[in-house]
Scaffold this motif. Sequence first.
Motif, PDB file in Angstrom:
ATOM      1  N   ALA A  97       0.846  -1.197   0.000  1.00  0.00           N
ATOM      2  CA  ALA A  97       0.000   0.000   0.000  1.00  0.00           C
ATOM      3  C   ALA A  97       0.878   1.242   0.000  1.00  0.00           C
ATOM      4  N   MET A  98       0.250   2.366  -0.313  1.00  0.00           N
ATOM      5  CA  MET A  98       0.882   3.666  -0.114  1.00  0.00           C
ATOM      6  C   MET A  98      -0.103   4.513   0.681  1.00  0.00           C
ATOM      7  N   GLY A  99       0.441   5.445   1.457  1.00  0.00           N
ATOM      8  CA  GLY A  99      -0.435   6.310   2.224  1.00  0.00           C
ATOM      9  C   GLY A  99       0.356   7.476   2.785  1.00  0.00           C
ATOM     10  N   TYR A 100      -0.355   8.352   3.488  1.00  0.00           N
ATOM     11  CA  TYR A 100       0.277   9.537   4.067  1.00  0.00           C
ATOM     12  C   TYR A 100       0.336   9.414   5.587  1.00  0.00           C
ATOM     13  N   VAL A 101       1.519   9.716   6.153  1.00  0.00           N
ATOM     14  CA  VAL A 101       1.692   9.732   7.610  1.00  0.00           C
ATOM     15  C   VAL A 101       2.548  10.939   7.992  1.00  0.00           C
ATOM     16  N   PRO A 102       2.474  11.399   9.252  1.00  0.00           N
ATOM     17  CA  PRO A 102       3.351  12.490   9.693  1.00  0.00           C
ATOM     18  C   PRO A 102       4.816  12.034   9.650  1.00  0.00           C
ATOM     19  N   PRO A 103       5.754  13.013   9.536  1.00  0.00           N
ATOM     20  CA  PRO A 103       7.176  12.660   9.391  1.00  0.00           C
ATOM     21  C   PRO A 103       7.688  11.722  10.487  1.00  0.00           C
ATOM     22  N   ALA A 104       7.145  11.820  11.694  1.00  0.00           N
ATOM     23  CA  ALA A 104       7.620  10.975  12.800  1.00  0.00           C
ATOM     24  C   ALA A 104       7.385   9.492  12.522  1.00  0.00           C
ATOM     25  N   PHE A 105       6.471   9.176  11.583  1.00  0.00           N
ATOM     26  CA  PHE A 105       6.160   7.765  11.281  1.00  0.00           C
ATOM     27  C   PHE A 105       6.592   7.380   9.866  1.00  0.00           C
ATOM     28  N   ALA A 106       7.370   8.259   9.221  1.00  0.00           N
ATOM     29  CA  ALA A 106       7.637   8.076   7.788  1.00  0.00           C
ATOM     30  C   ALA A 106       8.972   7.404   7.485  1.00  0.00           C
ATOM     31  N   GLU A 107       9.754   7.088   8.526  1.00  0.00           N
ATOM     32  CA  GLU A 107      11.056   6.460   8.253  1.00  0.00           C
ATOM     33  C   GLU A 107      10.872   4.998   7.874  1.00  0.00           C
ATOM     34  N   ASP A 108      11.718   4.523   6.950  1.00  0.00           N
ATOM     35  CA  ASP A 108      11.663   3.115   6.549  1.00  0.00           C
ATOM     36  C   ASP A 108      11.774   2.222   7.780  1.00  0.00           C
ATOM     37  N   GLY A 109      10.935   1.216   7.857  1.00  0.00           N
ATOM     38  CA  GLY A 109      10.984   0.266   8.965  1.00  0.00           C
ATOM     39  C   GLY A 109      10.051   0.625  10.105  1.00  0.00           C
TER      40      GLY A 109
END
Lengths: 124, 373
Positions: B333-345
């Motif tokens: 899937a793809m989606g939008y999250v705030p930067p705090a949750f956007a790091e790989d892993g």
Amino acid sequence: MSETRFSKDHEWVRLEGDIATVGITRHAAEQLGDVVFVELPEVGRNLTAHGEAAVVESVKAASDVFAPVGGKVQEINGALTDDPAGVNADPEGAGWFFKLKIADRSEFEGLMRQGDYDAFVKEA
Amino acid sequence: MEATSTLKRTPLYDLHVELGGKMVEFAGYALAVYYPGGIMKEHLHTRAAAGLFDVSHMGQRQLVGPDHATTAKALEALTPGDIVGLGAGRMRYTMLLNPDGGMVDDLMVTRTAEDGRLGLVFNGARKMVDDAYVRARLPRAVELLPFEDRALLALQGPKAAAALGRHCPQAEALSFMTASSASFDGIACHISRSGYTGEDGFEISVHAAEAQRVARALLAEPEVLPIGLGARDSLRLEAGLCLYGHDIDETTSPVEANLVWTIAKRRKIDRDFPAAPKIMGQLFDGAPRRRVGLRLSGRAPAREGADIASRDGQIVGRVTSGGFSPSLNAPIAMGYVPPAFAEDGCELDIMVRGKALAAQVAALPFVPNRYKR
């Protein structure tokens, strides 16, 4: 002796005694395309006729499977969890979804026979 | 199917029906969602050999001015890309930005051999909106013209070059994101080395009257199968590419959409594109949300609209595209999250039918690109 009936939502039910085996019809499987995931009800759950019972996911979309008759889930086809494509391979045989102990035989009697279902599909 | 009789038809409509395509509505057109082989087979065939797609619903346009600099500057006023610096025969992916920094559409721009003429390809569902938006903002010397009595075919996959080369030897000499006028078995067309599947491949623009001949000649090649919209969607999702109206829209900025690479260096220095102060601010300070890839650990797919939750149960975002990856045999899937949750892993949950499905932020693309650079 067993008898098979069909719902307007494209499920089939095979009744032996008071045990109903339920799956989706060949027509439904063809419309869905490649099945990639099947969510089955828990054993022991009570299903009501026309209520949500399972979910099939194809590459493209999720579809609900309804219980054509009410009853308590006796057994589920765990093979579909590991091999969802089994639904496409043999939808009206090895690709069955779940078995119910039915509560009301008249619900079964109210469903379509093969010939009526085939005509229903042709019209749609 | 009942409603498809009132829909617009592409020049290949009869061929889709003849091939047994399941016809559905898409962007106002009747198009095949799949052929008798099914989405899974079509998808895997495109990754292994070559697939032919009818994308004639897309908006082919020409932006015409007195010279390249004038035409390019007119488009640059609406996009963050370097269009002035685009060489003849080269293409670029860019987007029309609104004054708030959201995307009116994403598009392909090609600088044709003719001075002052740019080829544009808009999304099918957006082309009317785009026409009005662009025309209202063009200087007097520049005109947006339809290029509509044409079909657009995409031939995608590792064997696309071999199959196309038998009809158009010059196509094999093109590199990724370049384009040329060409002859396909004597038929005049425009061919580019481009596409939206992550594979090597080509897009062929041809007059509507010749489209069937080109399509049938390609389908007669042993490597080529017809591919419907279903596999087109699963292929672009694996390639980590955005679908307008789903992953990007009038509220998403290029920074949020993780399309920072489309903002040209010169444009950043000059700050002369729509909403430049806002977008430059997001570039330096971060955007409130970011588009990410998501891998789910089970087999159940998460679809567009599903909530994304942090592990402590807070809803932090939403899925914008989701399905099952035939290549990985797993849901993506793809989606939008705030930067705090956007790091790989980063470990997240996706809520599907009231259940939390374990997922992880994953690098895009999900399947490596194989462009011929």
